[in-house]
Design an enzyme around this catalytic site. Structure first.
Site, PDB file in Angstrom:
ATOM      1  N   ARG A  23      33.792  97.205 123.802  1.00  0.00           N
ATOM      2  CA  ARG A  23      33.537  96.956 122.221  1.00  0.00           C
ATOM      3  C   ARG A  23      33.429  97.938 121.424  1.00  0.00           C
ATOM      4  O   ARG A  23      33.970  97.883 120.541  1.00  0.00           O
ATOM      5  CB  ARG A  23      32.442  95.814 122.322  1.00  0.00           C
ATOM      6  N   ASP A  75      29.764  89.213 122.574  1.00  0.00           N
ATOM      7  CA  ASP A  75      30.837  90.215 121.900  1.00  0.00           C
ATOM      8  C   ASP A  75      30.523  90.489 120.404  1.00  0.00           C
ATOM      9  O   ASP A  75      30.642  91.153 119.850  1.00  0.00           O
ATOM     10  CB  ASP A  75      32.123  89.873 122.529  1.00  0.00           C
ATOM     11  N   SER A 115      38.146  81.808 131.258  1.00  0.00           N
ATOM     12  CA  SER A 115      38.327  82.711 129.917  1.00  0.00           C
ATOM     13  C   SER A 115      37.996  84.207 130.693  1.00  0.00           C
ATOM     14  O   SER A 115      37.187  84.383 131.351  1.00  0.00           O
ATOM     15  CB  SER A 115      36.892  82.539 129.158  1.00  0.00           C
ATOM     16  N   ASP A 122      44.149  82.657 120.019  1.00  0.00           N
ATOM     17  CA  ASP A 122      43.140  82.732 118.860  1.00  0.00           C
ATOM     18  C   ASP A 122      43.403  83.534 117.881  1.00  0.00           C
ATOM     19  O   ASP A 122      43.364  83.287 116.370  1.00  0.00           O
ATOM     20  CB  ASP A 122      41.725  82.756 119.171  1.00  0.00           C
TER      21      ASP A 122
HETATM   22  N1  ARG Z   1      29.295  88.217 130.000  1.00  0.00           N
HETATM   23  C1  ARG Z   1      29.792  89.507 129.899  1.00  0.00           C
HETATM   24  C2  ARG Z   1      29.579  90.521 128.987  1.00  0.00           C
HETATM   25  O1  ARG Z   1      28.781  89.896 128.008  1.00  0.00           O
HETATM   26  C3  ARG Z   1      31.547  89.248 129.866  1.00  0.00           C
HETATM   27  C4  ARG Z   1      31.914  88.722 128.761  1.00  0.00           C
HETATM   28  C5  ARG Z   1      33.451  88.615 128.500  1.00  0.00           C
HETATM   29  N2  ARG Z   1      33.946  87.480 128.505  1.00  0.00           N
HETATM   30  C6  ARG Z   1      34.749  86.480 129.404  1.00  0.00           C
HETATM   31  N3  ARG Z   1      35.760  85.923 128.713  1.00  0.00           N
HETATM   32  N4  ARG Z   1      34.350  86.461 130.566  1.00  0.00           N
HETATM   33  O2  ARG Z   1      29.588  91.626 128.890  1.00  0.00           O
END
Ligand code: ARG
Length: 400
Positions: A95, A124, A175, A14
């Site tokens: 992040r 995110d 993912s 991506d």
């Molecule tokens: N749900 C978790 C959070 O918001 C992890 C998100 C990360 N993404 C993934 N592809 N698993 O912190």
């Protein structure tokens, strides 16, 4: 003058496509920034070369592992941060660090736009954009996956059409987001929340059900911060790395939960955070020994609030900053050793000692040498129960 866009670059499909996509749509130069937060996998120089091969005008890679460990994982440890009592905030912690670097690079290159590859369904996007608004309020955001129709099919077609050096075939069904503090896995068979996770979901942890010898270690903390394993002084990064390996080998830190995202969706996520869970378990128990009762009780509420703020993308908010001051003050006496036994997927505390312990053997013992004056307890209990007793007498009198 050509506009410049700073892109949060992972090296994946991506964000690789986003380089050319943004350049085509805006006519801007794209500066790719890739941050090493201990995700492992490809060498950062390979990722840098790929960004340039995909058309970036400049590419910067940053080894931010020590910074992530000391500035993000340790504050989370001081706060025993577990969102919904279980999730150690793996992605949520990385992040704001990435945002700090994006804001810095934007400043250095005079860029007025920052881009990310998040979808519109997750947390995110919030963490990137709210973080950026706090650190660089004048900078605007581009989110091609969310806002300009850069779907996965279109991304693959774009990559093939332009002959971009990305492997579009070997895609995992999951993912995944991973870093030093843990690993998050979603999608694939996990989207049916009745399905048990298959073993191929896991990477940081071995199967806890396989019989093996336990591992035992002594963790030393100074003012809430882990400083040594088995008497060896180590950096925060080295401690977390070693615990990921040793606790991971015992299957510690797997979790499977349906969580409440900020955007309102309930989503199923599988996590593995062996080092984080081992550290939090040890740290909580040392607090039990060293932190005064009312401070400890209040801290639990503050911990929950801290975790929610960080989960919700408010790392740079005034309340989070103020709670950090509280966490540091509450950690002043969290110094000592915890013996931890790692086995069968669980970290178990088997011993604790501290030079500033509040545990008083003479007060606690039932043997001779007891210094606790039991005569004082009689009056204390009576007065403690007095308000309840008076209220109960009123109920009896009114006949209810
Ligand atoms: N749900 C978790 C959070 O918001 C992890 C998100 C990360 N993404 C993934 N592809 N698993 O912190």
């Amino acid at each position: 003058m050509t506009q410049r866009v700073v892109l949060a670059y992972s090296g994946g499909l991506d964000t690789s496509v986003a380089i050319g996509w943004i350049a085509e749509q805006t006519g801007a130069e794209v500066i790719a920034v890739a941050i090493d937060v201990g995700q492992g996998g490809e060498d950062m120089t390979v990722i840098r070369e790929r960004a340039l091969a995909c058309g970036a005008s400049a590419a910067e890679v940053v080894d931010a592992r020590e910074e992530f460990a000391a500035g993000y994982c340790l504050p989370a440890l001081k706060a025993n941060a577990l969102y919904m009592d279980r999730y150690p905030l793996v992605s949520a912690l990385s992040r704001p660090l990435i945002v700090e670097h994006l804001a810095r690079v934007a400043r250095q290159h005079g860029a007025d736009t920052v881009a990310h590859g998040c979808t519109g369904k997750g947390n995110d996007q919030v963490r990137f954009e709210v973080g950026l608004a706090s650190l660089a309020p004048g900078v605007s955001v581009l989110a091609p996956v969310r806002d300009s129709g850069m779907t996965r099919d279109k991304a693959i077609a774009f990559a093939e059409e332009k002959g971009l050096p990305i492997d579009v075939t070997s895609r995992s069904p999951y993912s995944i987001d991973q870093n030093l503090w843990g690993r998050a896995v979603e999608t694939g068979h996990l989207e049916d929340i009745w399905n048990a996770p298959w073993e191929d979901v896991y990477d940081y942890t071995a199967d806890p059900a396989v019989p093996r010898d336990p591992d035992e270690l002594v963790l030393t903390f100074a003012e809430g911060i882990p400083v040594a394993i088995d008497g060896r002084s180590l950096s925060p990064l080295a401690i977390i790395t070693e615990l990921n390996a040793r606790a991971g080998a015992q299957g510690v830190g797997r979790l499977d939960l349906v969580e409440d995202r900020l955007v309102g969706i309930k989503s199923r996520e599988v996590y593995e955070a062996p080092g984080a869970i081992a550290l939090i378990t040890a740290h909580q128990e040392l607090e039990n020994v060293c932190v005064e009762r009312d401070l400890a009780r209040f801290k639990r509420q503050a911990e929950q609030r801290w975790s929610e703020l960080v989960y919700d993308g408010l790392w740079f908010s005034p309340l989070k900053s103020a709670l950090d001051v509280f966490m540091n003050e509450a950690s002043r006496h969290v110094t000592g050793d915890i013996r931890l036994r790692l086995h069968g997927g669980r970290p178990v505390v088997t011993g604790r000692r501290s030079p500033v312990s509040l545990y008083d053997y003479e007060l606690a013992t039932y043997d001779t040498g007891d210094t606790f004056d039991q005569a004082l307890a009689k009056g204390f209990v009576e007065l403690w129960g007095l308000p309840s007793k008076i209220a109960a007498m009123r109920e009896h009198k009114s006949g209810s």
